[in-house]
Write a protein that holds these residues in place. Sequence first.
Motif, PDB file in Angstrom:
ATOM      1  N   LYS A  71       0.835  -1.212   0.000  1.00 27.36           N
ATOM      2  CA  LYS A  71       0.000   0.000   0.000  1.00 27.36           C
ATOM      3  C   LYS A  71       0.866   1.256   0.000  1.00 27.36           C
ATOM      4  O   LYS A  71       0.580   2.214  -0.725  1.00 27.36           O
ATOM      5  N   ARG A  72       1.909   1.256   0.816  1.00 25.25           N
ATOM      6  CA  ARG A  72       2.809   2.417   0.866  1.00 25.25           C
ATOM      7  C   ARG A  72       3.484   2.643  -0.489  1.00 25.25           C
ATOM      8  O   ARG A  72       3.590   3.769  -0.966  1.00 25.25           O
ATOM      9  N   GLN A  73       3.931   1.551  -1.101  1.00 20.80           N
ATOM     10  CA  GLN A  73       4.581   1.674  -2.400  1.00 20.80           C
ATOM     11  C   GLN A  73       3.603   2.212  -3.448  1.00 20.80           C
ATOM     12  O   GLN A  73       3.961   3.048  -4.269  1.00 20.80           O
ATOM     13  N   GLN A  74       2.366   1.739  -3.393  1.00 23.15           N
ATOM     14  CA  GLN A  74       1.347   2.215  -4.340  1.00 23.15           C
ATOM     15  C   GLN A  74       1.069   3.697  -4.113  1.00 23.15           C
ATOM     16  O   GLN A  74       0.947   4.466  -5.060  1.00 23.15           O
ATOM     17  N   GLN A  75       0.996   4.106  -2.842  1.00 21.03           N
ATOM     18  CA  GLN A  75       0.757   5.520  -2.541  1.00 21.03           C
ATOM     19  C   GLN A  75       1.921   6.378  -3.020  1.00 21.03           C
ATOM     20  O   GLN A  75       1.723   7.447  -3.604  1.00 21.03           O
ATOM     21  N   MET A  76       3.138   5.911  -2.785  1.00 22.29           N
ATOM     22  CA  MET A  76       4.314   6.656  -3.230  1.00 22.29           C
ATOM     23  C   MET A  76       4.330   6.768  -4.747  1.00 22.29           C
ATOM     24  O   MET A  76       4.640   7.827  -5.301  1.00 22.29           O
ATOM     25  N   PHE A  77       3.977   5.683  -5.428  1.00 21.50           N
ATOM     26  CA  PHE A  77       3.916   5.714  -6.895  1.00 21.50           C
ATOM     27  C   PHE A  77       2.857   6.697  -7.357  1.00 21.50           C
ATOM     28  O   PHE A  77       3.089   7.486  -8.275  1.00 21.50           O
ATOM     29  N   SER A  78       1.693   6.677  -6.712  1.00 21.01           N
ATOM     30  CA  SER A  78       0.608   7.583  -7.094  1.00 21.01           C
ATOM     31  C   SER A  78       1.000   9.035  -6.864  1.00 21.01           C
ATOM     32  O   SER A  78       0.711   9.897  -7.688  1.00 21.01           O
ATOM     33  N   ALA A 128       4.086  10.243  -6.783  1.00 13.71           N
ATOM     34  CA  ALA A 128       5.122  10.586  -7.765  1.00 13.71           C
ATOM     35  C   ALA A 128       4.499  10.824  -9.136  1.00 13.71           C
ATOM     36  O   ALA A 128       4.865  11.763  -9.848  1.00 13.71           O
ATOM     37  N   LYS A 129       3.535   9.990  -9.510  1.00 12.07           N
ATOM     38  CA  LYS A 129       2.860  10.142 -10.802  1.00 12.07           C
ATOM     39  C   LYS A 129       2.093  11.463 -10.841  1.00 12.07           C
ATOM     40  O   LYS A 129       2.153  12.192 -11.834  1.00 12.07           O
ATOM     41  N   ALA A 130       1.399  11.785  -9.759  1.00 11.51           N
ATOM     42  CA  ALA A 130       0.653  13.043  -9.692  1.00 11.51           C
ATOM     43  C   ALA A 130       1.604  14.238  -9.788  1.00 11.51           C
ATOM     44  O   ALA A 130       1.291  15.231 -10.456  1.00 11.51           O
ATOM     45  N   LYS A 131       2.747  14.152  -9.133  1.00  3.18           N
ATOM     46  CA  LYS A 131       3.731  15.247  -9.203  1.00  3.18           C
ATOM     47  C   LYS A 131       4.234  15.430 -10.624  1.00  3.18           C
ATOM     48  O   LYS A 131       4.362  16.557 -11.112  1.00  3.18           O
ATOM     49  N   ARG A 132       4.540  14.317 -11.302  1.00  2.59           N
ATOM     50  CA  ARG A 132       5.010  14.412 -12.687  1.00  2.59           C
ATOM     51  C   ARG A 132       3.942  15.030 -13.579  1.00  2.59           C
ATOM     52  O   ARG A 132       4.231  15.873 -14.421  1.00  2.59           O
TER      53      ARG A 132
END
Length: 95
Positions: A31-38, A40-44
């Motif tokens: 879950k943490r990895q998915q949140q971090m990915f989300s 990071a994706k939102a920031k990009r």
Amino acid sequence: MLCSESEAAATNVFCSESKRQQQMFSVAKAKRQQQMFSVAKAKRQQQMFSVAKAKRQQQMFSVAKAKRQQQMFSVAKAKRQLQSTQSNGNQPTLW
């Protein structure tokens, strides 16, 4: 060496509890990895949007600036022509 039934039961409980904790840890980590990915994706995406917006604004500014310069050139040219005509003693004809 043989274990008693209570020791075997305690070992099974310990193993089951350990497996559940490991699964919970794995789920929490995923879950943490998915949140971090989300995030990071939102920031990009936000950065890409900001860059695209800045480019559009720069282009609009450049176009507006070019239009103003063209208008100023046209007005200056018309003034020069009018002054030239008036200095020759000719009145401009308006159609």
